[in-house]
Design an enzyme around this catalytic site. Structure first.
Site: not given
Length: 538
Positions: A280, A343-345
């Site tokens: 992100h 998150d969401e790496a």
């Protein structure tokens, strides 16, 4: 005096409120079939539900002679009194002076009593009778929360900003109230769409009414960087220059961020800033080419996909960047926590992710803050004292939940934000014009009707530090949008965080929530009028 704590009383209160609401519904017409609100709100008919309610005696009615009395040597109580007066004066038209307490009877008395250990850090006691109302707390935060209860016990018309006729009556009796959890939060994503200082303050005021004590600001993402960093100025000036859909974006100067933090503190909310990493991060990568592994800056991003960006974990400059950003942000933030995302790496290998978190978490500690990370941090090595914020779904795989449970069993505290319960950006139903639905539809009952203390298998109840309701803003770009998506679901999150588990009862809650409709309307909040709630009119 023996304290009356009592959950059975709460059950009884809920039943009485159901009976009262049913009686009111049958006694007069109201628009769209809604019930009219009672002239005097029953004691405890508020959100969140109080710990103990003992109705007794006669009510108290404010008059033009009412004063707010505080101890002469208590600046903290005087500040709370001044806040209360500012809330009540516009609609009542009364002067409501804040004066030294001379032990005379009558009026509204605010007392700080350091001996009241049973009230804890945020609890309060409210005693109301014919002669007046007394609020007692051990801390200024508790006194402030007690003021919110007094405010909700008054007719909803008190929230108007122009004079109304009254009467302004508070039911008689005693409320003794302490929170279940110390962390009761709401998150606002200012990265995907930017919100001004004034818009953030408005949301803070709305949160404070329901005893929320934490504002989590998501300050960076692929679509925008929203905080000035002196050592890396292009983060804000370039990385903050757009948003989802290509709007002009924006960022907070350091002075503006301090203004938000100070305003939140005046409402007894702690600000938790988040810099999401290593994923992100497109706004940062676009601002500085050297943060990319190939040394090439990508273009600014205005879409809504996730998982494609990553800081270059193996470059030393990445950690210079991280150190500078955390140092400057920590210096601006008096609160305990700094959120590092995580998150969401998806563009970062597991090995690189673990290595990155091993290097970044000590930087947070070096600058005097405690780490919070999204629950993927549990798959690395959470630092001692770190909190993990769980955002999975009921249907999230057992292996992922088991990893979070292991971290909790090893001493990591949890903040619960399950997306299919507390994500305020989820649509209420398929017909909701704003919001997303990847986590499913989240109507008011679904947002409320679960127990944080028993939600994740294998997690000790003692590991749960509280709850937080995040509002991601892919489709949200105005205060009206914030309010339509947050209200009334944010009230359910507030109750889950504050009220004792034994008070949890959907039927009783929906009746109390119904009474908040006129209050929200008076505040100018265009909330979602869920058909699951028998909304009242004033």
């Amino acid at each position: 005096m023996r304290q009356h704590r009592t959950i059975p009383r709460l059950r009884l209160l809920g039943s009485l409120l159901l009976v009262l609401a049913a009686g009111v519904a049958g006694t007069g017409a109201a628009p769209d079939g809604a019930a009219a609100a009672p002239a005097v709100r029953p004691l405890g008919d508020i959100v969140p539900a109080p710990t103990s309610v003992r109705p007794s005696g006669s009510p108290y009615t404010l008059t033009a002679r009412t004063a707010i009395r505080v101890d002469a040597d208590s600046r903290a109580a005087r500040r709370v009194g001044a806040y209360l007066a500012s809330v009540l004066r516009p609609a009542t038209g009364y002067p409501l002076p804040v004066v030294d307490d001379d032990e005379a009877r009558g009026g509204i008395r605010l007392r700080l009593d350091a001996r009241g250990r049973e009230l804890g850090d945020e609890g309060y006691r409210m005693e109301s009778g014919r002669q007046g109302v007394t609020l007692t707390a051990r801390t200024p935060a508790g006194l402030f929360h007690g003021v919110q209860t007094l405010r909700q016990q008054l007719p909803a018309a008190v929230e108007h900003d122009t004079p109304r006729p009254g009467p302004w009556t508070v039911a008689g009796g005693t409320i003794t109230d302490t929170p279940r959890y110390g962390y009761r939060g709401a998150m606002l994503d200012v990265s995907r769409h930017f919100f001004t200082v004034g818009q953030v303050k408005r949301y803070i005021d709305q949160m404070a009414l329901y005893k929320i004590n934490t504002l989590h600001l998501h300050l960076s993402d692929d679509q925008g960087w929203r905080i000035a960093v002196d050592s890396w100025p292009r983060l804000a000036t370039y990385g903050g220059s757009t948003q989802v859909g290509g709007g002009q974006g924006g960022f907070y100067t350091k002075a503006q961020y301090r203004e938000i933090v100070a305003y939140a503190a005046s409402r007894h909310l702690e600000v938790v800033p988040e810099i999401d990493m290593p994923g992100h991060t497109n706004a940062a990568l676009a601002s500085y080419a050297e943060l990319n592994c190939d040394g090439v800056a990508p273009p600014l991003y205005t879409g809504t996909e996730v998982g494609f960006s990553s800081l270059c974990v193996n470059k030393d400059v990445t950690y210079d960047f991280v150190d500078d950003v955390i140092r400057e942000l920590a210096a601006l933030t008096p609160g305990r926590y700094l959120h590092i995302g995580g998150d969401e790496a998806h563009s970062t290998s597991h090995e690189d992710y673990v290595a990155f978190m091993d290097r970044v978490q000590p930087v947070v500690a070096k600058y005097g803050k405690t780490v919070i990370g999204w629950h993927q941090l549990a798959g690395a090595r959470p630092a001692p004292g770190a909190l993990v914020q769980y955002w999975g779904l009921d249907r999230t795989g057992d292996a992922e939940k088991a990893g979070v449970a292991r971290a909790a069993q090893n001493g990591t505290g949890l903040i619960l934000s399950p997306a299919d319960r507390l994500y305020l950006d989820m649509k209420y139903t398929k017909d909701t014009p704003l919001g997303l639905s990847w986590a499913g539809y989240v109507e008011v009952r679904r947002a409320y009707d679960w127990d944080p203390g028993a939600y994740l298998p294998g997690v000790p109840a003692s590991a749960v530090r509280g709850v937080e309701a995040p509002l991601w803003t892919e489709t949200v770009s105005s205060s009206a949008h914030i309010e339509r998506m947050a209200f009334p679901r944010l009230l359910g999150a507030a109750e889950l965080g504050w009220s004792p588990a034994a008070a949890h009862d959907w039927e009783a809650y929906r009746q109390r929530l119904a009474g908040q409709g006129p209050r929200l309307e008076a505040m100018g909040v265009d909330f979602h009028r869920s058909p699951q709630v028998p909304w009242r009119t004033e």
